[in-house]
Write an enzyme that holds these catalytic residues in place. Structure first.
Site, short mmCIF file in Angstrom:
data_model
loop_
_atom_site.label_atom_id
_atom_site.label_comp_id
_atom_site.label_asym_id
_atom_site.label_seq_id
_atom_site.Cartn_x
_atom_site.Cartn_y
_atom_site.Cartn_z
N HIS A 75 31.56 108.26 131.75
CA HIS A 75 32.81 107.94 131.04
C HIS A 75 33.00 106.42 130.95
O HIS A 75 33.40 105.90 129.90
CB HIS A 75 34.01 108.57 131.74
N HIS A 232 34.77 115.77 123.97
CA HIS A 232 34.37 115.21 125.27
C HIS A 232 32.85 115.21 125.42
O HIS A 232 32.28 114.31 126.06
CB HIS A 232 35.00 115.97 126.43
N ASP A 236 30.61 112.01 126.48
CA ASP A 236 29.55 112.01 127.50
C ASP A 236 28.23 111.50 126.93
O ASP A 236 27.53 110.70 127.57
CB ASP A 236 29.34 113.42 128.05
N HIS A 259 24.11 116.50 130.22
CA HIS A 259 23.58 115.23 130.73
C HIS A 259 22.06 115.31 130.87
O HIS A 259 21.35 114.35 130.56
CB HIS A 259 24.21 114.90 132.08
#
Length: 298
Positions: A75, A232, A236, A259
């Site tokens: 973030h 969001h 990321d 991720h």
């Protein structure tokens, strides 16, 4: 267009999402060509932001070196990338970046306080020449050639508050602050007990995440955006792309990304040298266009 750093040192104190412990974050200017450098003040260890220093992507992006690690950096990095910052010292006294409110808007406000200044060295970018894709079953992430930075993301969850969501976002600092920065991380009640048994999500709460039970959202204030969940995911991914060290010119396509997939794509891209070129943003016409992208709208 020139490289950028911040105008003055700024700091903030918060808690980590997964460990739930207080952390004191300090951002400081660095000279040109220094890159983004994390520093564990409590251990005296510097960790340059490079793909080779990524040590875990299970629940967050974690970097480490010489026995020191720093987690949940995505973030913060997302905001740093969005502001076009090339050189910055990121100093912490614990192993996790502060979660703030679960989005990156708090970090944007911190960078606004610091101010952004141009340096003397030319800014560079990585421009995609041919597609690169990484898959995990039906999930995939891909970069494609494009004259602009564009994010085309889709997710799908078997939950009435999410279902299928898609969002297409043409990157600029101003658009990022308006469309992406306030999107919060999210999690499910049924996962919390398991995560906490693993020493994770110890700092999570309704104050820093969207929390869902079987039927809906527990946060009384509701959502900040209609597609907050997929937005969001874009937040990321922008943070994970900061590991490249320079901005990306191309289209980033993702279905059910993570991720792990973001990091694998970064590694695969850098391995396939014919798929990209490093360009200097010294050309006057191109620099003017890039400057528009990084205008904050303040």
């Amino acid at each position: 267009m020139k490289q950028k750093t911040i105008g003055k040192a700024v700091e903030i104190v918060g808690i980590g999402l997964h460990k739930g412990v207080p952390v004191h974050l300090v951002l400081e200017p660095l000279p040109e060509n220094s890159g983004l450098v994390f520093f564990r003040r409590d251990l005296g260890v510097s960790i340059p932001l490079e793909p080779k220093n990524v040590i875990d992507t299970t629940m967050a992006t974690v970097i480490g070196k010489e026995g020191a690690k720093i987690s949940t950096i995505e973030h913060l990095l997302s905001a740093i990338y969005a502001y076009g910052i090339d050189n910055l010292k990121i100093s912490l006294d614990n192993e996790e970046a502060p979660i703030m409110d679960g989005s990156s808007i708090g970090f944007c406000m911190l960078l606004d306080e610091a101010g952004i200044v141009s340096q003397n060295a030319p800014k560079r970018a990585i421009k995609i020449k041919s597609p690169i894709e990484v898959k995990d079953g039906e999930k995939f992430v891909r970069v494609e050639p494009s004259e602009v930075s564009l994010f085309d993301f889709s997710i799908e969850f078997d939950h009435p508050a999410i279902r299928e969501q898609s969002y297409r976002f043409t990157f600029s600092t101003k658009a990022y602050k308006e469309e992406i920065a306030r999107a919060r991380t999210f999690g499910f009640v049924h996962e919390v007990q398991y995560l906490r048994s693993k020493g994770l999500a110890l700092g999570g709460s309704l104050a820093n995440a969207i929390v869902l039970d079987e039927t809906g959202i527990l946060n009384k204030e509701g959502l900040r955006y209609k597609e907050e969940f997929v937005r969001h995911k874009i937040l990321d991914a922008i943070g994970d792309m900061a590991l490249l060290g320079i901005p990306l010119i191309g289209t980033y396509v993702s279905y059910a990304g993570s991720h792990k997939l973001n990091h694998l794509l970064t590694k695969e891209l850098l391995k396939e040298e014919e798929s990209y070129e490093i360009v200097s943003l010294e050309d006057e016409a191109e620099a003017i266009e890039i400057e528009k992208v990084y205008a904050t709208g303040e």
